[in-house]
Design a protein around this motif. Structure first.
Motif, PDB file in Angstrom:
ATOM      1  N   VAL A 172       0.675  -1.414  -0.658  1.00 48.23           N
ATOM      2  CA  VAL A 172       0.144   0.112   0.051  1.00 48.23           C
ATOM      3  C   VAL A 172       0.466   1.140  -0.161  1.00 48.23           C
ATOM      4  CG1 VAL A 172      -2.073  -0.701   1.463  1.00 48.23           C
ATOM      5  CG2 VAL A 172      -0.105  -0.100   2.294  1.00 48.23           C
ATOM      6  N   GLN A 173       0.495   2.428  -0.447  1.00 48.55           N
ATOM      7  CA  GLN A 173       1.204   3.575  -0.064  1.00 48.55           C
ATOM      8  C   GLN A 173       0.773   4.390   1.020  1.00 48.55           C
ATOM      9  OE1 GLN A 173      -0.192   6.592  -3.034  1.00 48.55           O
ATOM     10  NE2 GLN A 173       1.772   8.014  -3.167  1.00 48.55           N
ATOM     11  N   LEU A 174       1.564   5.226   1.591  1.00 46.14           N
ATOM     12  CA  LEU A 174       1.351   5.682   3.249  1.00 46.14           C
ATOM     13  C   LEU A 174       1.807   7.221   2.696  1.00 46.14           C
ATOM     14  CD1 LEU A 174       2.106   2.184   4.229  1.00 46.14           C
ATOM     15  CD2 LEU A 174       1.403   3.963   6.085  1.00 46.14           C
ATOM     16  N   VAL A 175       0.781   8.109   2.872  1.00 46.10           N
ATOM     17  CA  VAL A 175       1.156   9.647   3.004  1.00 46.10           C
ATOM     18  C   VAL A 175       1.461   9.773   4.478  1.00 46.10           C
ATOM     19  CG1 VAL A 175       0.860  11.884   2.488  1.00 46.10           C
ATOM     20  CG2 VAL A 175       0.135  10.262   0.966  1.00 46.10           C
ATOM     21  N   CYS A 176       2.692  10.366   4.898  1.00 45.17           N
ATOM     22  CA  CYS A 176       2.850  10.968   6.075  1.00 45.17           C
ATOM     23  C   CYS A 176       1.728  12.025   6.449  1.00 45.17           C
ATOM     24  CB  CYS A 176       4.270  11.212   6.655  1.00 45.17           C
ATOM     25  SG  CYS A 176       5.118  11.876   7.824  1.00 45.17           S
ATOM     26  N   PRO A 177       1.138  12.061   7.731  1.00 45.95           N
ATOM     27  CA  PRO A 177       0.333  12.614   8.369  1.00 45.95           C
ATOM     28  C   PRO A 177       0.639  14.173   8.939  1.00 45.95           C
ATOM     29  CG  PRO A 177      -0.774  10.685   9.248  1.00 45.95           C
ATOM     30  CD  PRO A 177       0.783  10.520   8.318  1.00 45.95           C
ATOM     31  N   CYS A 178       2.541  13.517   9.501  1.00 47.68           N
ATOM     32  CA  CYS A 178       2.311  14.202  10.389  1.00 47.68           C
ATOM     33  C   CYS A 178       3.252  15.762   9.054  1.00 47.68           C
ATOM     34  CB  CYS A 178       3.573  14.364  11.548  1.00 47.68           C
ATOM     35  SG  CYS A 178       5.218  15.554  11.788  1.00 47.68           S
ATOM     36  N   SER A 179       4.418  14.340   7.591  1.00 44.71           N
ATOM     37  CA  SER A 179       4.518  15.995   7.328  1.00 44.71           C
ATOM     38  C   SER A 179       3.386  16.718   6.507  1.00 44.71           C
ATOM     39  CB  SER A 179       5.323  14.972   6.157  1.00 44.71           C
ATOM     40  OG  SER A 179       5.443  15.269   4.428  1.00 44.71           O
ATOM     41  N   LYS A 180       2.395  16.240   6.065  1.00 45.82           N
ATOM     42  CA  LYS A 180       1.189  16.447   5.237  1.00 45.82           C
ATOM     43  C   LYS A 180       1.529  18.389   6.202  1.00 45.82           C
ATOM     44  CE  LYS A 180      -3.130  17.160   3.801  1.00 45.82           C
ATOM     45  NZ  LYS A 180      -4.348  16.197   3.806  1.00 45.82           N
TER      46      LYS A 180
ATOM     47  N   HIS B 126      -6.132  11.378  -4.451  1.00 45.09           N
ATOM     48  CA  HIS B 126      -6.601  10.446  -2.796  1.00 45.09           C
ATOM     49  C   HIS B 126      -5.249  10.319  -2.223  1.00 45.09           C
ATOM     50  CE1 HIS B 126      -9.804   7.519  -1.786  1.00 45.09           C
ATOM     51  NE2 HIS B 126      -7.938   6.507  -1.491  1.00 45.09           N
ATOM     52  N   ALA B 127      -4.279  10.068  -2.470  1.00 42.41           N
ATOM     53  CA  ALA B 127      -3.099   9.503  -1.427  1.00 42.41           C
ATOM     54  C   ALA B 127      -3.192  10.844  -0.380  1.00 42.41           C
ATOM     55  CB  ALA B 127      -2.310   9.343  -1.778  1.00 42.41           C
ATOM     56  N   TYR B 128      -3.415  12.011  -1.253  1.00 37.62           N
ATOM     57  CA  TYR B 128      -3.026  13.193  -0.186  1.00 37.62           C
ATOM     58  C   TYR B 128      -4.377  13.003   0.560  1.00 37.62           C
ATOM     59  CZ  TYR B 128      -0.694  17.785   1.156  1.00 37.62           C
ATOM     60  OH  TYR B 128      -0.199  19.512   1.856  1.00 37.62           O
ATOM     61  N   ASP B 129      -5.459  12.587   0.338  1.00 39.63           N
ATOM     62  CA  ASP B 129      -6.360  13.418   1.137  1.00 39.63           C
ATOM     63  C   ASP B 129      -6.436  11.983   2.139  1.00 39.63           C
ATOM     64  OD1 ASP B 129      -7.039  15.807  -0.534  1.00 39.63           O
ATOM     65  OD2 ASP B 129      -7.879  14.462  -1.802  1.00 39.63           O
ATOM     66  N   HIS B 130      -5.893  11.315   2.312  1.00 45.24           N
ATOM     67  CA  HIS B 130      -6.116  10.304   3.242  1.00 45.24           C
ATOM     68  C   HIS B 130      -4.552   9.674   3.594  1.00 45.24           C
ATOM     69  CE1 HIS B 130      -9.651   9.548   0.403  1.00 45.24           C
ATOM     70  NE2 HIS B 130     -10.115   9.085   1.473  1.00 45.24           N
ATOM     71  N   PRO B 131      -3.971  10.673   4.563  1.00 40.19           N
ATOM     72  CA  PRO B 131      -2.711  10.386   4.886  1.00 40.19           C
ATOM     73  C   PRO B 131      -2.864   9.408   5.530  1.00 40.19           C
ATOM     74  CG  PRO B 131      -3.359  12.560   5.972  1.00 40.19           C
ATOM     75  CD  PRO B 131      -4.752  12.433   4.721  1.00 40.19           C
ATOM     76  N   LYS B 132      -2.023   9.120   6.243  1.00 48.42           N
ATOM     77  CA  LYS B 132      -1.913   7.249   6.361  1.00 48.42           C
ATOM     78  C   LYS B 132      -0.250   7.003   8.100  1.00 48.42           C
ATOM     79  CE  LYS B 132      -6.095   6.430   6.320  1.00 48.42           C
ATOM     80  NZ  LYS B 132      -6.560   4.724   5.859  1.00 48.42           N
ATOM     81  N   PHE B 133      -0.538   7.221   9.010  1.00 52.09           N
ATOM     82  CA  PHE B 133       0.807   6.620   9.626  1.00 52.09           C
ATOM     83  C   PHE B 133       0.826   4.919   9.787  1.00 52.09           C
ATOM     84  CE2 PHE B 133       0.083  10.859  12.442  1.00 52.09           C
ATOM     85  CZ  PHE B 133       1.306  10.889  12.458  1.00 52.09           C
ATOM     86  N   VAL B 134       1.435   4.345   9.841  1.00 50.97           N
ATOM     87  CA  VAL B 134       2.268   3.188  10.294  1.00 50.97           C
ATOM     88  C   VAL B 134       0.145   2.223  11.013  1.00 50.97           C
ATOM     89  CG1 VAL B 134       3.722   2.440   8.912  1.00 50.97           C
ATOM     90  CG2 VAL B 134       3.608   2.975  11.342  1.00 50.97           C
ATOM     91  N   GLU B 135       0.614   2.759  12.240  1.00 48.36           N
ATOM     92  CA  GLU B 135      -0.485   3.105  13.330  1.00 48.36           C
ATOM     93  C   GLU B 135      -2.026   3.613  12.778  1.00 48.36           C
ATOM     94  OE1 GLU B 135       2.058   4.909  13.106  1.00 48.36           O
ATOM     95  OE2 GLU B 135       3.324   5.468  15.105  1.00 48.36           O
TER      96      GLU B 135
END
Lengths: 255, 255, 255, 255
Positions: free
Chosen positions: A140-148, A204-213
């Motif tokens: 899966v792709q993960l966009v970092c919520p903190c970085s965003k 879509h990925a930028y709109d759904h940022p996700k940490f591994v957690e």
């Protein structure tokens, strides 16, 4: 010829597992459409060895794999293990079948099709009762919520792997676990994408940022609601694009 | 005891390389600060085998590695190969030393230090003349220029690897090639980053989007201008975060 | 949407290869019996990139693989590469297809059958002319001639790998190269052996001790006599059972 | 800057482990001679994450590794984990340190010295109490007893790996577990052997044929007698020289 393996042993040590490991074999597995998928597998097949015997008979494991090679679907595992127990005069039998499973996916906008590979594993044991674990690995792709959040623009993102293992009291398809994991990431991955798809996925990925957690928890939620799932383990690894190491999160739960 | 290896061979086939492969050894290498860095290496050491002889003497290779284990710096490679040629009565000797090289880096804003590992390789040959290739693998971040351009916000990015191999007519430090590669990516990677660093890197990377093709060319440009470089090969692999496969670009050039 | 890849580039650097790397795909390949073998492949597909263009179009490579996935036999490679060249407006195209190939073998005495896996690779290039390399990896047993000679009984032996790459001016089957390599080792390997087979193989191997150097030469001899072979490279690696490293020998020859 | 990781989470799912994975770091470890051995490690460091918090702070793990990098000996693990718990406000902390450990060994007859590498792992957890597992991987030679018995001469043999994991209530050195495993195989392995050593090892191994089952049991026997050992797991894998797969045996026991 003397059968050394069957001779008696004096060391009084029972062995949990003996057998063949890393057998690379061409197999067929039934998929959700009830058609056979051909793939390659890496197989381990073991039994226990009572303390009275010096060794097991390795060739018998391969004879059994040979008989079932043309259909190693989930529904055959119990039979394989019972046959293995009988052939080796053992109380326990255990099999691990690691294989690439291919799903034909459509890209999100242009709707063109390509195969995505998911590394899966059947892990099954038989003593008095039958135990089965289905393992599915979903990139899966993960966009970092903190970085965003902290950056004026952009956000680091990367490929990750979501590994789901489940015990079930009813049929759960590989395709179902794949979909749960792909919904939980920032975006699914595809082998073939045109530019309109790439635009859609990026946004879509930028709109759904996700940490591994987050990915672990968003996989756990539907598993918690699913009455067929009796146990699960979720491990998510993110190949951080700003580090040369990975971020990791996991949970294991019996219900 | 009979020395079978030294016996004559009738098959009339000269062998290019015979020797030991995959020797895992603790070594020391001089770094740019002229201090010794301890690391672990995976070593191959070979000679040619004339058609007259049946085999080589594998233990002599290890004896030579033993003698040089405490200093396997670039400056010792020629001596090792000459000694190997003499010990094995060969015309050619060839060594490959793959090792992790650690550089203490400061994060871009908070200036805190941590070690980054770079997989490097010394590849050297000696017949009448000495040939040396320095290989450095540098992980970099790549932000996709196409994804950035076509999307309203965000851009997929990922970890990639830039492999540089060079032949030189003057000393080039590992640190120099690392810096060239890190400048050519969208951003360098760091083991330790605080949030102010993550913000900086995210924005910097978004401001410098790079295809694999761009990274190869932006590494090639400074190598082209460097009079010490006589040959180079650049390979960049990007672990695409929207695909389960990689993007790749490469160039090889003799000057 | 802007097509950044097609925009002009100012850096004046031609790239040898750009494209997709590590695509894991289900494929079919014709075997010697003219039936299709299903297997999994890891595929790289590249073209050159003239200095005028900034990037290639990665999705087109996958579209081509999609079209040929159901028959990636040797005879189709030229068409794939010509189509790739045309689709990407390139002068050169290059493909690498790494796959497990399974051969049904009979054990030497009991004549029971099982599949053995051989890792193979098709490496093909097309510019003005077509170039094709067939790579076959054959696991073999090696009994050490020195150990046998100097010891009162026994001899250390181990699994090794013989890698053969060939260029040809006529059809050479994977099965032919497998047989050449298996004849050159102390013994072939089998997935399924009964005790009478194990006795035969143990004695046969002890009667045919081979250094890595011997295996390379005993593969080279039949290749030298074969008029279809125009170039070959042979590499043999022995996972020494008395060392934690490998013995290695190789030869490369154009005829 | 907003601290997203510290924000509250609504999903009500506690995570067992979150943290950094695959950190490649230069470390030092005290060996039995009380001197420091420099080596490279691959490190995972995790804590639990209560259901109230959205994420962990990945940089703090690296800061702790940085502080302990110059001495990651067994005696420091408890401190590292307590510090990690405090820094991350967690109840549990867990570390895995995988590293190559080198032992200077003398060959059995000629008494020449060389380094052998053993892949080891420290696995430690701290919640209310401290738990520590020492893992040692020891390559050994295995001569097949069946092959020896049924064949007129020779016996197939191969390299194998014995993995021992132990929990202890007193100090057990890596060197002690290595010796137990090397005694249990048909022969130890060495990096450097002269011909008189090779003769000795060949004959010694032939005189001590061992199945994987035997090696597991012959490791278990001294562990059973050792009052310091409170739990053990033994797994032996033999890279069969007559097959392209492995033979495997294992036992796990709490005392």
């Amino acid at each position: 010829m003397r059968d050394i393996q069957s001779e008696s042993d004096y060391r009084e040590i029972h062995l949990d597992r003996v057998g063949v490991n890393g057998v690379r074999y061409p197999i067929r597995i039934k998929d959700r459409q009830d058609t056979f998928q051909h793939t390659n597998a890496l197989i381990n097949l073991y039994v226990n060895l009572p303390k009275e015997f010096r060794g097991t008979h390795m060739s018998r494991f391969i004879e059994i794999l040979n008989r079932y090679q043309s259909d190693l679907s989930y529904s055959k595992l119990k039979n394989i293990l019972i046959e293995t127990k009988e052939s080796l005069k053992a109380n326990d039998a255990h099999i691990e079948i690691l294989f690439a499973y291919f799903i034909l996916k459509s890209s999100p906008v242009s709707n063109i099709q390509s195969y995505m590979d998911y590394t899966c594993q059947f892990i099954a044991s038989q003593n008095d009762r039958f135990d089965f674990i289905l393992e599915v690995n979903v990139p899966v792709q993960l966009v970092c919520p903190c970085s965003k959040e902290i950056s004026r623009y952009g956000a680091h993102n990367q490929r990750g792997n979501a590994k789901i293992k489940t015990r079930m009291n009813g049929m759960v398809w590989i395709e179902e676990l794949v979909q749960i994991a792909e919904n939980a990431g920032s975006s699914p991955l595809f082998t073939l994408l045109k530019r309109e798809d790439e635009k859609y996925i990026t946004e879509h990925a930028y709109d759904h940022p996700k940490f591994v957690e987050d990915v672990v928890r968003d996989i756990a939620l539907p598993l918690e609601r699913d009455k067929r799932i009796t146990w699960y383990q979720i491990e998510v690894l993110s190949q951080e694009s700003i580090h040369n190491h990975n971020a990791y999160a996991s949970v294991t739960k019996k219900r």
